[in-house]
Design an enzyme around this catalytic site. Structure first.
Site, PDB file in Angstrom:
ATOM      1  N   LYS A  79     -23.148  -2.103  -4.961  1.00  0.00           N
ATOM      2  CA  LYS A  79     -22.694  -0.508  -4.583  1.00  0.00           C
ATOM      3  C   LYS A  79     -23.085   0.394  -3.939  1.00  0.00           C
ATOM      4  O   LYS A  79     -24.581   0.548  -4.317  1.00  0.00           O
ATOM      5  CB  LYS A  79     -21.444   0.358  -5.636  1.00  0.00           C
ATOM      6  CG  LYS A  79     -19.895   0.413  -4.645  1.00  0.00           C
ATOM      7  CD  LYS A  79     -19.144  -0.295  -4.995  1.00  0.00           C
ATOM      8  CE  LYS A  79     -17.791  -0.259  -3.971  1.00  0.00           C
ATOM      9  NZ  LYS A  79     -16.632  -0.545  -4.149  1.00  0.00           N
ATOM     10  N   GLY A 178       4.568   1.593  -4.770  1.00  0.00           N
ATOM     11  CA  GLY A 178       3.900   1.670  -3.812  1.00  0.00           C
ATOM     12  C   GLY A 178       4.309   0.179  -2.375  1.00  0.00           C
ATOM     13  O   GLY A 178       3.923  -0.545  -3.014  1.00  0.00           O
ATOM     14  N   VAL A 179       4.740   0.747  -1.934  1.00  0.00           N
ATOM     15  CA  VAL A 179       5.105   0.188  -0.561  1.00  0.00           C
ATOM     16  C   VAL A 179       3.981   0.320   0.549  1.00  0.00           C
ATOM     17  O   VAL A 179       4.922  -0.035   1.963  1.00  0.00           O
ATOM     18  CB  VAL A 179       6.700  -0.530  -0.170  1.00  0.00           C
ATOM     19  CG1 VAL A 179       7.326  -1.809  -1.267  1.00  0.00           C
ATOM     20  CG2 VAL A 179       7.902   0.685   0.227  1.00  0.00           C
ATOM     21  N   VAL A 182       0.115  -3.554   1.289  1.00  0.00           N
ATOM     22  CA  VAL A 182      -0.163  -4.641   0.342  1.00  0.00           C
ATOM     23  C   VAL A 182       1.677  -4.765  -0.397  1.00  0.00           C
ATOM     24  O   VAL A 182       1.790  -5.707  -0.232  1.00  0.00           O
ATOM     25  CB  VAL A 182      -0.869  -4.780  -1.132  1.00  0.00           C
ATOM     26  CG1 VAL A 182      -0.883  -6.068  -1.344  1.00  0.00           C
ATOM     27  CG2 VAL A 182      -2.455  -4.506   0.102  1.00  0.00           C
TER      28      VAL A 182
END
Ligand code: NAD
Length: 349
Positions: A79, A178-179, A182
């Site tokens: 990272k 959470g729509v 994804v």
């Protein structure tokens, strides 16, 4: 460029790059490179201190070691963080200097987009180093969200079989928090499989769309975790499972796309103690890193990616099975299995 290697116990290589000319102040961390080069995104954030940036890059690079190992791709964990405000301090020159930093590691680290970094930034980085993933080429890669949704759907199938003894998702109820990119794609897959949906989002238009397209019931984001359903699927931000919310959880399964679903590590054991089957987030949402891995390997085709994403189901099933056999929480089992993959990689080397 000023290059300073930082000795960190347990990390393969941690290097700080400072470039006065462009203002670049970056840390690249490769946690483990047993299975292959460290691979993971670059985050641009105005960290308050260098220590905070170092802590974040250590935590994130270690997480990528586990995610890549259980994603079944030959990459280690890496990272990068750049200490800067992405809105006001990030410049093309800074990103180019970052590219030189990545290049100087000679392929030990492959970078990609993360928060504060755009596709355009990565194109600039790609101008100076080939160790970059996620550069859109014809018919390769692209938007990972539908793929991530497919992996989550496969994971939900495996969880429903293990915890609910269900061979199909017909009439299984799922609450999706959470729509977005994804979550909405997941709704479609679950709806097609005959599941009953409950949805919540702070964006009212998304909720409306899910209600209209899939006959979903709408609840408020606060009430979503307490919905009387079989499965809770966090697909918004991290931390939705915490010591307060867990008290309201009625579902028997937690399986969703969000990163870092457990606010604190002890939630793994807490879910287990309550008889809730948790699909470890980094295993169920790995489709994006699998896609990036195939891109780097040069073997990306939609068919190959789909085949590997579908393996997320059986991989979770083996985690659930070992958890049932040993009486230990699924998150701990996933970590243990990732370490086994790495240990086998060491033996094979
Ligand atoms: P997105 O931004 O498209 O969707 C997130 C949705 O959550 C949005 O509709 C937003 O309005 C909603 N939301 C935000 N805060 C909320 C809250 N407090 N309560 C209810 N709803 C809220 O993001 P996405 O790409 O769909 O990703 C969703 C999650 O999955 C994120 O945690 C992301 O890190 C993770 N993830 C995504 C991918 C991918 O391929 N996109 C891969 C791995 C993990």
């Amino acid at each position: 460029m000023n290059v300073e290697e930082i000795a960190v116990d347990g990390w393969r290589k941690v290097v700080r790059f400072k470039d006065a000319g462009t203002g670049l102040d970056a840390i690249i961390a490769v946690h483990d490179a047993t299975l292959g080069p460290g691979c993971g995104g670059c985050r641009v954030r105005p960290y308050a201190t260098v220590e905070a940036a170092l802590d974040d890059v250590k935590r994130l690079s270690r997480g990528m070691t586990f995610k890549n190992a259980l994603g079944g791709i030959p990459f280690g964990g890496g990272k990068a963080v750049i200490i800067a405000d992405p809105k006001t301090q990030k410049t093309p020159e800074m990103m180019r200097a970052f590219g030189h930093a990545v290049e100087s590691l000679g392929g030990l680290y492959y970078t990609a987009e993360d928060s504060g970094v755009t596709e355009h930034d990565m194109e600039i980085v790609h101008g100076v180093t080939r160790y970059v993933a996620g550069i859109r080429e014809k018919d390769v890669g692209g938007n990972p969200s539908p793929f991530t949704a497919r992996g989550v759907w496969r994971g939900i199938e495996a969880a429903a079989k293990a915890r609910l003894a269900r061979d199909s998702l017909k009439d299984v109820s799922v609450a999706i928090l959470g729509v977005g990119a994804v979550g909405m794609a997941l709704c479609q897959l679950l709806h097609d499989a005959g599941a009953k949906l409950v949805v919540a989002d702070i964006n009212e238009a998304s909720v409306k769309e899910a209600v209209q397209r899939f006959g979903a019931s709408a609840v408020s984001p606060e009430d979503c975790i307490g919905a009387d359903v079989d499965i809770f699927s966090p697909c918004a931000l991290g931390g939705s499972i915490n010591k307060d919310s867990i008290e309201r959880l009625k579902a028997k399964i937690v399986a969703g796309a969000a990163n870092n679903q457990l606010l604190t590590p002890d939630m793994d054991a807490a879910l287990h103690a309550r008889g809730v089957l948790y699909a470890p987030d980094y295993v169920i949402n790995a489709a994006g890193v699998i896609s990036v891995g195939l891109e780097i390997l040069g073997t990306w085709t939609e068919a190959e990616l789909t085949r590997r994403i579908d393996a997320i189901g059986p991989r979770l099933a083996s985690i659930f099975e070992r958890s049932a056999q040993t009486g230990r929480p699924t998150g701990a089992i996933a970590d243990e299995m990732a370490l086994e993959v790495i240990a086998n990689g060491k033996k094979a080397a």
